[in-house]
Design a protein around this motif. Structure first.
Motif, PDB file in Angstrom:
ATOM      1  N   VAL A 291      49.026  49.082  38.578  1.00  0.00           N
ATOM      2  CA  VAL A 291      50.132  49.205  39.949  1.00  0.00           C
ATOM      3  C   VAL A 291      50.454  47.529  40.176  1.00  0.00           C
ATOM      4  O   VAL A 291      51.564  47.201  40.647  1.00  0.00           O
ATOM      5  CB  VAL A 291      50.157  49.980  41.090  1.00  0.00           C
ATOM      6  CG1 VAL A 291      50.902  50.501  41.537  1.00  0.00           C
ATOM      7  CG2 VAL A 291      49.828  51.935  39.647  1.00  0.00           C
ATOM      8  N   ALA A 292      49.377  47.342  40.613  1.00  0.00           N
ATOM      9  CA  ALA A 292      49.295  45.842  41.085  1.00  0.00           C
ATOM     10  C   ALA A 292      50.478  45.028  41.071  1.00  0.00           C
ATOM     11  O   ALA A 292      52.260  44.184  41.535  1.00  0.00           O
ATOM     12  CB  ALA A 292      48.689  45.028  42.027  1.00  0.00           C
ATOM     13  N   LEU A 293      50.327  44.527  39.891  1.00  0.00           N
ATOM     14  CA  LEU A 293      50.414  43.982  38.793  1.00  0.00           C
ATOM     15  C   LEU A 293      52.557  43.876  38.189  1.00  0.00           C
ATOM     16  O   LEU A 293      53.144  43.790  38.516  1.00  0.00           O
ATOM     17  CB  LEU A 293      50.233  43.755  37.640  1.00  0.00           C
ATOM     18  CG  LEU A 293      48.595  42.968  37.633  1.00  0.00           C
ATOM     19  CD1 LEU A 293      48.213  43.339  36.536  1.00  0.00           C
ATOM     20  CD2 LEU A 293      48.685  41.138  38.199  1.00  0.00           C
ATOM     21  N   LEU A 294      52.402  45.789  38.163  1.00  0.00           N
ATOM     22  CA  LEU A 294      53.691  45.771  38.018  1.00  0.00           C
ATOM     23  C   LEU A 294      54.588  45.712  39.355  1.00  0.00           C
ATOM     24  O   LEU A 294      55.620  45.350  39.497  1.00  0.00           O
ATOM     25  CB  LEU A 294      54.081  47.255  37.878  1.00  0.00           C
ATOM     26  CG  LEU A 294      55.244  47.924  37.290  1.00  0.00           C
ATOM     27  CD1 LEU A 294      55.637  47.212  36.030  1.00  0.00           C
ATOM     28  CD2 LEU A 294      55.227  49.260  37.600  1.00  0.00           C
ATOM     29  N   GLY A 295      53.916  45.992  40.245  1.00  0.00           N
ATOM     30  CA  GLY A 295      54.754  45.213  41.913  1.00  0.00           C
ATOM     31  C   GLY A 295      55.080  43.577  42.072  1.00  0.00           C
ATOM     32  O   GLY A 295      56.168  43.149  41.818  1.00  0.00           O
ATOM     33  N   LEU A 296      54.799  43.008  41.030  1.00  0.00           N
ATOM     34  CA  LEU A 296      53.763  41.209  41.269  1.00  0.00           C
ATOM     35  C   LEU A 296      55.814  41.188  40.055  1.00  0.00           C
ATOM     36  O   LEU A 296      56.685  40.385  40.847  1.00  0.00           O
ATOM     37  CB  LEU A 296      53.163  40.475  41.046  1.00  0.00           C
ATOM     38  CG  LEU A 296      52.228  40.864  41.842  1.00  0.00           C
ATOM     39  CD1 LEU A 296      50.512  40.472  41.353  1.00  0.00           C
ATOM     40  CD2 LEU A 296      52.878  39.528  43.050  1.00  0.00           C
ATOM     41  N   TRP A 297      55.916  42.176  39.656  1.00  0.00           N
ATOM     42  CA  TRP A 297      56.763  41.678  38.381  1.00  0.00           C
ATOM     43  C   TRP A 297      58.282  42.299  38.415  1.00  0.00           C
ATOM     44  O   TRP A 297      59.243  41.400  38.818  1.00  0.00           O
ATOM     45  CB  TRP A 297      55.873  41.973  36.668  1.00  0.00           C
ATOM     46  CG  TRP A 297      57.676  41.926  35.418  1.00  0.00           C
ATOM     47  CD1 TRP A 297      58.391  40.917  35.433  1.00  0.00           C
ATOM     48  CD2 TRP A 297      57.337  42.983  35.421  1.00  0.00           C
ATOM     49  NE1 TRP A 297      58.567  41.578  34.619  1.00  0.00           N
ATOM     50  CE2 TRP A 297      58.315  42.527  33.832  1.00  0.00           C
ATOM     51  CE3 TRP A 297      56.951  44.703  34.374  1.00  0.00           C
ATOM     52  CZ2 TRP A 297      58.979  43.581  32.897  1.00  0.00           C
ATOM     53  CZ3 TRP A 297      57.361  45.427  33.686  1.00  0.00           C
ATOM     54  CH2 TRP A 297      58.425  45.022  33.222  1.00  0.00           C
ATOM     55  N   GLN A 298      58.041  43.209  39.545  1.00  0.00           N
ATOM     56  CA  GLN A 298      59.197  43.594  39.337  1.00  0.00           C
ATOM     57  C   GLN A 298      60.049  43.642  40.798  1.00  0.00           C
ATOM     58  O   GLN A 298      61.106  44.026  41.225  1.00  0.00           O
ATOM     59  CB  GLN A 298      59.151  45.641  38.948  1.00  0.00           C
ATOM     60  CG  GLN A 298      59.245  46.286  37.576  1.00  0.00           C
ATOM     61  CD  GLN A 298      60.429  44.673  36.368  1.00  0.00           C
ATOM     62  OE1 GLN A 298      61.962  45.262  37.297  1.00  0.00           O
ATOM     63  NE2 GLN A 298      60.245  44.837  35.485  1.00  0.00           N
ATOM     64  N   LEU A 299      59.060  43.921  41.444  1.00  0.00           N
ATOM     65  CA  LEU A 299      59.416  44.162  44.001  1.00  0.00           C
ATOM     66  C   LEU A 299      58.436  42.699  44.466  1.00  0.00           C
ATOM     67  O   LEU A 299      57.235  42.770  44.759  1.00  0.00           O
ATOM     68  CB  LEU A 299      59.385  44.654  44.155  1.00  0.00           C
ATOM     69  CG  LEU A 299      59.585  45.698  45.549  1.00  0.00           C
ATOM     70  CD1 LEU A 299      61.517  45.422  45.086  1.00  0.00           C
ATOM     71  CD2 LEU A 299      59.225  47.155  45.833  1.00  0.00           C
ATOM     72  N   PRO A 300      58.421  40.956  43.924  1.00  0.00           N
ATOM     73  CA  PRO A 300      58.321  40.237  44.031  1.00  0.00           C
ATOM     74  C   PRO A 300      58.192  39.659  45.692  1.00  0.00           C
ATOM     75  O   PRO A 300      57.699  39.706  46.755  1.00  0.00           O
ATOM     76  CB  PRO A 300      58.303  39.432  43.564  1.00  0.00           C
ATOM     77  CG  PRO A 300      59.769  39.369  42.987  1.00  0.00           C
ATOM     78  CD  PRO A 300      59.830  40.635  43.151  1.00  0.00           C
TER      79      PRO A 300
END
Length: 398
Positions: A291-300
């Motif tokens: 989830v953290a990686l998804l956030g870095l990708w989509q919502l930096p």
């Protein structure tokens, strides 16, 4: 019958515990402290993103190459002397890479990786031998120590390199203080160095460890955790800079992620002791990392939160992986052998991650593909964690 000495108590072995914590402080910061400086190193040396990824990979290659021999060193010379030698090698590697030339940077990084490999393998074995009833708690404590010191190394790297008269290689030299202090603290353990016992020196009970499904599950979980962790450790500042953050801020957020790796050490030990097995928590921390990686990708824009969540999830997964090495084995020799196997195979896999991520960035002009691949890996981590977390031990047929 082989007589086994009773396990020492924590209260009666303060110097040993202090030495363990100081060794732990040395096992991550010399690697993670490089990432915030990669942009400066690239600008001053002209190396490509893929070559910078190789710099991040060199310690992992050293882990893979040296880990299988660490248990042999411990059986021949004793765990205490093997760890002392590892600290000497780490110190020599830091000193070499801090001399300035690019070749010395690469050679010194490989050298310190070899020393860290021995420490990584033998600390779980030492805990299995000396603190068998406190494995989770002490593993958590040295994970906290490693995380705190790594955070300090990451957050101070850019400010140190920016001081008048300083540069990137003098900033890297600051981590030399870590093995120097650890060497001094470990000297008393050499005077009481344990001669390899029958239990440690004997061949593994039952047959080749590499034929055990459980050993491969532990190896896979720790290896995939390492793959994701070192890709992000190596490239997180670059990801954040590309997203619009200043280099100093990116370095601070990188430090925050390292600081967050220490948090699971405070809560994972007590939580794991209350559970009949560790399957649920292994799945949970794997998914949190994804989830953290998804956030870095989509919502930096929320990078502070995602960096902290990644550090927490990856740190918890590392602690679980190290704990599995001790909990899933029957004795300290088997723990050292499994640790060597897990780190040899796991770091061979992880070594490919940073340069491949760099190549993907150079080919596509962005970090999306690398982040998506890491998210997929965290799903596989969850599967292997659910298997490695079962309350059982490795049993090998004679």
């Amino acid at each position: 019958m082989t007589m086994i000495a009773p396990a020492p108590t924590v209260s009666g072995h303060g110097p040993l515990l202090i030495g363990i914590m100081l060794i732990a402080a040395t096992l991550r910061a010399p690697i993670t402290g490089v990432a915030p400086l990669l942009g400066v190193i690239r600008d001053s040396s002209g190396i490509s993103a893929a070559e910078a990824g190789v710099l991040t990979t060199l310690p992992l290659l050293a882990f893979a190459a040296i880990s299988p021999f660490a248990a042999t060193l411990a059986r021949r010379f004793g765990i205490e002397r093997a760890l002392f030698s590892a600290l000497l090698v780490i110190a020599a590697g830091i000193a070499l890479r801090s001399t300035g030339p690019v070749w010395a940077l690469f050679a010194g990084t490989a050298m310190l990786g070899a020393g860290i490999a021995v420490g990584n393998v033998l600390l779980p074995s030492l805990l299995k031998r000396d603190f068998p009833s406190r494995i989770t708690g002490i593993t958590g404590a040295y994970a906290i120590t490693a995380g705190l010191v790594s955070a300090l190394a990451s957050t101070t790297a850019i400010p140190l390199a920016s001081l008048p008269g300083s540069n990137w290689y003098l900033a890297l030299a600051g981590t030399l203080v870590l093995p120097a202090i650890a060497l001094l603290a470990w000297l008393p353990q050499l005077r009481s160095d344990s001669v390899p016992t029958a239990e440690v020196a004997a061949p593994p009970h039952g047959g080749p460890l590499w034929r055990s499904a459980l050993a491969w599950q532990v190896t896979g979980f720790l290896g995939l955790t390492s793959l994701v962790f070192y890709i992000v450790v190596g490239w997180l500042p670059a990801v954040l800079v590309e997203a619009g953050y200043p280099a100093a801020t990116a370095g601070s957020l990188h430090g925050l992620s390292q600081l967050a790796t220490a948090v699971p050490g405070l809560i994972l030990g007590p939580a794991a002791r209350r559970m009949k097995d560790q399957r649920a928590i292994a799945v949970a921390v794997s998914l949190a990392t994804g989830v953290a990686l998804l956030g870095l990708w989509q919502l930096p824009a929320l990078a502070m939160f995602w960096a902290a969540l990644f550090g927490f999830g990856a740190g918890a997964a590392f602690i679980l992986g190290l704990t599995f090495v001790s909990l899933r084995t029957s004795h300290s020799h088997q723990a050292a052998a499994l640790s060597g196997m897990a780190q040899c195979v796991g770091y061979s896999l992880a070594a490919a991650g940073p340069p491949l991520a760099g190549l993907a960035h150079d080919a596509t002009g962005g970090w999306g593909i690398a982040l998506v691949a890491c998210i997929a890996v965290t799903l596989l981590m969850a599967v292997l964690g659910s298997l490695a977390g079962r309350a059982t031990t490795i049993r090998l047929d004679r």
